[in-house]
Design an enzyme around this catalytic site. Structure first.
Site, PDB file in Angstrom:
ATOM      1  N   ARG A   1      -9.907   6.345  -7.655  1.00  0.00           N
ATOM      2  CA  ARG A   1      -9.741   7.633  -8.333  1.00  0.00           C
ATOM      3  C   ARG A   1      -9.136   7.370  -9.710  1.00  0.00           C
ATOM      4  O   ARG A   1      -8.307   6.452  -9.872  1.00  0.00           O
ATOM      5  CB  ARG A   1      -8.809   8.564  -7.545  1.00  0.00           C
ATOM      6  CG  ARG A   1      -9.460   9.234  -6.345  1.00  0.00           C
ATOM      7  CD  ARG A   1     -10.508  10.280  -6.741  1.00  0.00           C
ATOM      8  NE  ARG A   1     -11.162  10.895  -5.592  1.00  0.00           N
ATOM      9  CZ  ARG A   1     -12.300  10.475  -5.039  1.00  0.00           C
ATOM     10  NH1 ARG A   1     -12.909   9.407  -5.507  1.00  0.00           N
ATOM     11  NH2 ARG A   1     -12.829  11.118  -4.028  1.00  0.00           N
TER      12      ARG A   1
ATOM     13  N   GLU B   1     -12.035  12.901 -15.741  1.00  0.00           N
ATOM     14  CA  GLU B   1     -13.499  12.900 -15.594  1.00  0.00           C
ATOM     15  C   GLU B   1     -14.088  14.283 -15.317  1.00  0.00           C
ATOM     16  O   GLU B   1     -15.271  14.525 -15.566  1.00  0.00           O
ATOM     17  CB  GLU B   1     -13.935  11.946 -14.484  1.00  0.00           C
ATOM     18  CG  GLU B   1     -13.556  12.409 -13.080  1.00  0.00           C
ATOM     19  CD  GLU B   1     -14.041  11.439 -11.997  1.00  0.00           C
ATOM     20  OE1 GLU B   1     -13.790  10.236 -12.122  1.00  0.00           O
ATOM     21  OE2 GLU B   1     -14.657  11.911 -11.027  1.00  0.00           O
TER      22      GLU B   1
ATOM     23  N   HIS C   1     -18.833   8.021 -11.997  1.00  0.00           N
ATOM     24  CA  HIS C   1     -18.538   8.291 -10.585  1.00  0.00           C
ATOM     25  C   HIS C   1     -19.826   8.237  -9.741  1.00  0.00           C
ATOM     26  O   HIS C   1     -20.182   9.216  -9.079  1.00  0.00           O
ATOM     27  CB  HIS C   1     -17.847   9.659 -10.435  1.00  0.00           C
ATOM     28  CG  HIS C   1     -17.000   9.742  -9.194  1.00  0.00           C
ATOM     29  ND1 HIS C   1     -15.780  10.365  -9.167  1.00  0.00           N
ATOM     30  CD2 HIS C   1     -17.201   9.282  -7.932  1.00  0.00           C
ATOM     31  CE1 HIS C   1     -15.269  10.293  -7.952  1.00  0.00           C
ATOM     32  NE2 HIS C   1     -16.118   9.633  -7.172  1.00  0.00           N
ATOM     33  N   GLN C   2     -20.483   7.102  -9.799  1.00  0.00           N
ATOM     34  CA  GLN C   2     -21.745   6.965  -9.076  1.00  0.00           C
ATOM     35  C   GLN C   2     -21.652   5.990  -7.904  1.00  0.00           C
ATOM     36  O   GLN C   2     -22.659   5.661  -7.290  1.00  0.00           O
ATOM     37  CB  GLN C   2     -22.872   6.541 -10.029  1.00  0.00           C
ATOM     38  CG  GLN C   2     -22.768   5.103 -10.553  1.00  0.00           C
ATOM     39  CD  GLN C   2     -23.968   4.702 -11.391  1.00  0.00           C
ATOM     40  OE1 GLN C   2     -24.064   5.071 -12.550  1.00  0.00           O
ATOM     41  NE2 GLN C   2     -24.880   3.943 -10.804  1.00  0.00           N
TER      42      GLN C   2
HETATM   43  P1  NAI Z   1      -9.574   4.556   3.580  1.00  0.00           P
HETATM   44  O1  NAI Z   1      -8.648   5.670   3.907  1.00  0.00           O
HETATM   45  O2  NAI Z   1     -10.466   4.010   4.635  1.00  0.00           O
HETATM   46  O3  NAI Z   1      -8.740   3.320   2.993  1.00  0.00           O
HETATM   47  C1  NAI Z   1      -7.690   3.449   2.085  1.00  0.00           C
HETATM   48  C2  NAI Z   1      -6.751   2.281   2.321  1.00  0.00           C
HETATM   49  O4  NAI Z   1      -5.755   2.305   1.293  1.00  0.00           O
HETATM   50  C3  NAI Z   1      -6.035   2.350   3.671  1.00  0.00           C
HETATM   51  O5  NAI Z   1      -6.160   1.125   4.356  1.00  0.00           O
HETATM   52  C4  NAI Z   1      -4.578   2.616   3.277  1.00  0.00           C
HETATM   53  O6  NAI Z   1      -3.640   2.029   4.183  1.00  0.00           O
HETATM   54  C5  NAI Z   1      -4.522   1.959   1.908  1.00  0.00           C
HETATM   55  N1  NAI Z   1      -3.392   2.378   1.093  1.00  0.00           N
HETATM   56  C6  NAI Z   1      -2.724   3.570   1.102  1.00  0.00           C
HETATM   57  N2  NAI Z   1      -1.714   3.526   0.216  1.00  0.00           N
HETATM   58  C7  NAI Z   1      -1.750   2.296  -0.369  1.00  0.00           C
HETATM   59  C8  NAI Z   1      -0.955   1.661  -1.353  1.00  0.00           C
HETATM   60  N3  NAI Z   1       0.095   2.269  -1.923  1.00  0.00           N
HETATM   61  N4  NAI Z   1      -1.285   0.385  -1.721  1.00  0.00           N
HETATM   62  C9  NAI Z   1      -2.330  -0.243  -1.143  1.00  0.00           C
HETATM   63  N5  NAI Z   1      -3.105   0.318  -0.195  1.00  0.00           N
HETATM   64  C10 NAI Z   1      -2.823   1.569   0.178  1.00  0.00           C
HETATM   65  O7  NAI Z   1     -10.413   5.058   2.326  1.00  0.00           O
HETATM   66  P2  NAI Z   1     -11.838   4.529   1.825  1.00  0.00           P
HETATM   67  O8  NAI Z   1     -12.916   5.276   2.501  1.00  0.00           O
HETATM   68  O9  NAI Z   1     -11.848   3.046   1.853  1.00  0.00           O
HETATM   69  O10 NAI Z   1     -11.814   5.049   0.305  1.00  0.00           O
HETATM   70  C11 NAI Z   1     -10.864   4.554  -0.635  1.00  0.00           C
HETATM   71  C12 NAI Z   1     -10.890   5.438  -1.857  1.00  0.00           C
HETATM   72  O11 NAI Z   1     -12.139   5.254  -2.536  1.00  0.00           O
HETATM   73  C13 NAI Z   1     -10.865   6.958  -1.545  1.00  0.00           C
HETATM   74  O12 NAI Z   1      -9.548   7.438  -1.398  1.00  0.00           O
HETATM   75  C14 NAI Z   1     -11.538   7.542  -2.743  1.00  0.00           C
HETATM   76  O13 NAI Z   1     -10.532   7.869  -3.676  1.00  0.00           O
HETATM   77  C15 NAI Z   1     -12.403   6.413  -3.289  1.00  0.00           C
HETATM   78  N6  NAI Z   1     -13.830   6.715  -3.214  1.00  0.00           N
HETATM   79  C16 NAI Z   1     -14.597   6.599  -4.345  1.00  0.00           C
HETATM   80  C17 NAI Z   1     -15.948   6.881  -4.341  1.00  0.00           C
HETATM   81  C18 NAI Z   1     -16.802   6.705  -5.549  1.00  0.00           C
HETATM   82  O14 NAI Z   1     -17.946   7.232  -5.575  1.00  0.00           O
HETATM   83  N7  NAI Z   1     -16.368   5.992  -6.576  1.00  0.00           N
HETATM   84  C19 NAI Z   1     -16.582   7.360  -3.114  1.00  0.00           C
HETATM   85  C20 NAI Z   1     -15.729   7.366  -1.952  1.00  0.00           C
HETATM   86  C21 NAI Z   1     -14.389   7.097  -2.022  1.00  0.00           C
END
Ligand code: NAI
Length: 333
Positions: free
Chosen positions: A233, A262, A294-295
């Protein structure tokens, strides 16, 4: 149910209509991003379907509640754009798509790394103009480099496996280490990840603890010439600090799929407009910065999964059967 779908493009319509074929919810598609201005469009709709840059702050939630909305379904995994406390207070249920294609985002992070490193975007243009010079295209082997992964959840863990398969040493920081990554990832403190990595990729959620985590102090701890990748993000990164890092050459490469402001830019064709965001325009002037709008999520598989889960969330809410992927204040830790 009557569903107002905001921030819709033709591709959203296609996949959502396909997913809704059996459920038969009454869908109305609106192109604008949801904020206080277009919110009246949702008058009388029990369900509002929103995307990543829709604004679901206290004011908008109050408007929606007064107009009869009881369920908000997010077409995203991230929910940082929703005031969940306010939603709970107003008894509006919020649901999301917890996982669609984590591979899509992990693979896009790799695309940013490879493009920044081997400069294929420049090579493509050069060769089309019969410029076969290699000057300025020098890259480095990924094999043997140390890649720091911040957040090894669904996306970060796949990204870690990809980088490991390319011969990189993978280190990571996550408050909840993934034991299935044993032998693939070395978990270190965040400061150690900053210190040893040649490439750092952000895959943690945007929560108060991670907002602007990449600031001047964090950059200070990194290797000179670091490659920084953000597909998480925008607000994980303090853009002004990063511009300072690019100017001082502390940052050697910057790949962004997300940007903190964005919402005013991404997903629309603004090629005929004057862009007034000077910080963003400054970023575009650096030859070692690559920005995509954001793709990361944008694959066939992911769009189909997003649409299917969104409709399934509405079905579950309407019938009390099946899984409702509810998101609540407890998710914001
Ligand atoms: P997830 O919830 O499976 O994984 C997030 C991980 O980050 C968890 O293991 C959590 O313990 C860890 N975490 C939390 N706080 C932390 C910290 N302070 N330091 C290090 N790690 C920490 O989420 P997922 O599905 O892997 O997605 C991650 C992020 O990717 C989402 O929150 C979203 O913001 C972003 N995203 C971006 C997309 C895009 O199109 N560019 C699409 C989908 C998600």
């Amino acid at each position: 149910m009557k569903v107002a779908v905001f921030s819709t493009k033709a591709y959203d319509r296609k996949f959502i209509c396909q997913a809704n074929a059996e459920s038969g919810h009454e869908l109305t598609f609106f192109e604008p991003r949801l904020n206080a201005h277009p919110a009246p469009l949702a008058d009388g709709f029990e369900v509002v379907c929103a995307f990543v840059n829709d604004q679901l702050d206290a004011q908008v939630l109050e408007l929606l509640k007064a107009q009869g909305t009881e369920l908000i379904v997010l077409r995203s995994a991230g929910f940082n754009h929703v005031n969940l406390r306010k939603a709970a207070e107003l008894e509006i249920t919020v649901a999301r798509v917890p996982a669609y294609s984590p591979h899509a985002v992990a693979e896009h992070a790799l695309a940013l790394i490879l493009t920044l490193n081997r400069k294929t975007h420049r090579a493509y243009n050069r060769v089309r103009e019969a410029n076969f010079s290699l000057d300025g295209l020098l890259g480095f082997d990924l094999q043997g480099k140390t890649v720091g992964v911040i957040g090894t959840g669904k996306i970060g863990s796949i990204f870690a496996r990809i980088m490991h398969a390319l011969g990189c040493r993978v280190v990571a920081s996550d408050p909840y280490p993934d034991t299935s990554l044993h032998g693939i990832v070395d978990y270190l403190s965040l400061d150690e990840v900053y210190r040893v990595s040649d490439i750092i990729s952000l895959h943690c959620p945007l929560i108060p603890a991670t907002e602007h985590m990449i600031d001047e102090a964090a950059l200070e701890k990194m290797k000179p010439g670091i490659m920084l990748i953000n597909t998480g993000r925008g607000r994980l990164v303090d853009t002004r600090a990063v511009i300072g890092g690019l100017k001082s050459r502390k940052i050697g490469y910057l790949g962004l799929d997300v940007y903190e402001e964005e919402g005013d830019l991404f997903f629309d064709d603004l090629s005929q407009e004057i862009i007034t965001d000077d910080v963003f325009m400054r970023l575009l002037t650096f030859p070692n910065v690559l920005i995509t709008s954001h793709q990361g999520f944008f694959t066939e598989e992911a769009l189909r999964a997003i649409a299917d889960t969104t409709i399934a969330n509405i079905d579950a809410y309407a019938t009390g059967q099946g899984t409702l992927h509810r998101v609540s204040v407890e998710n914001v830790t």
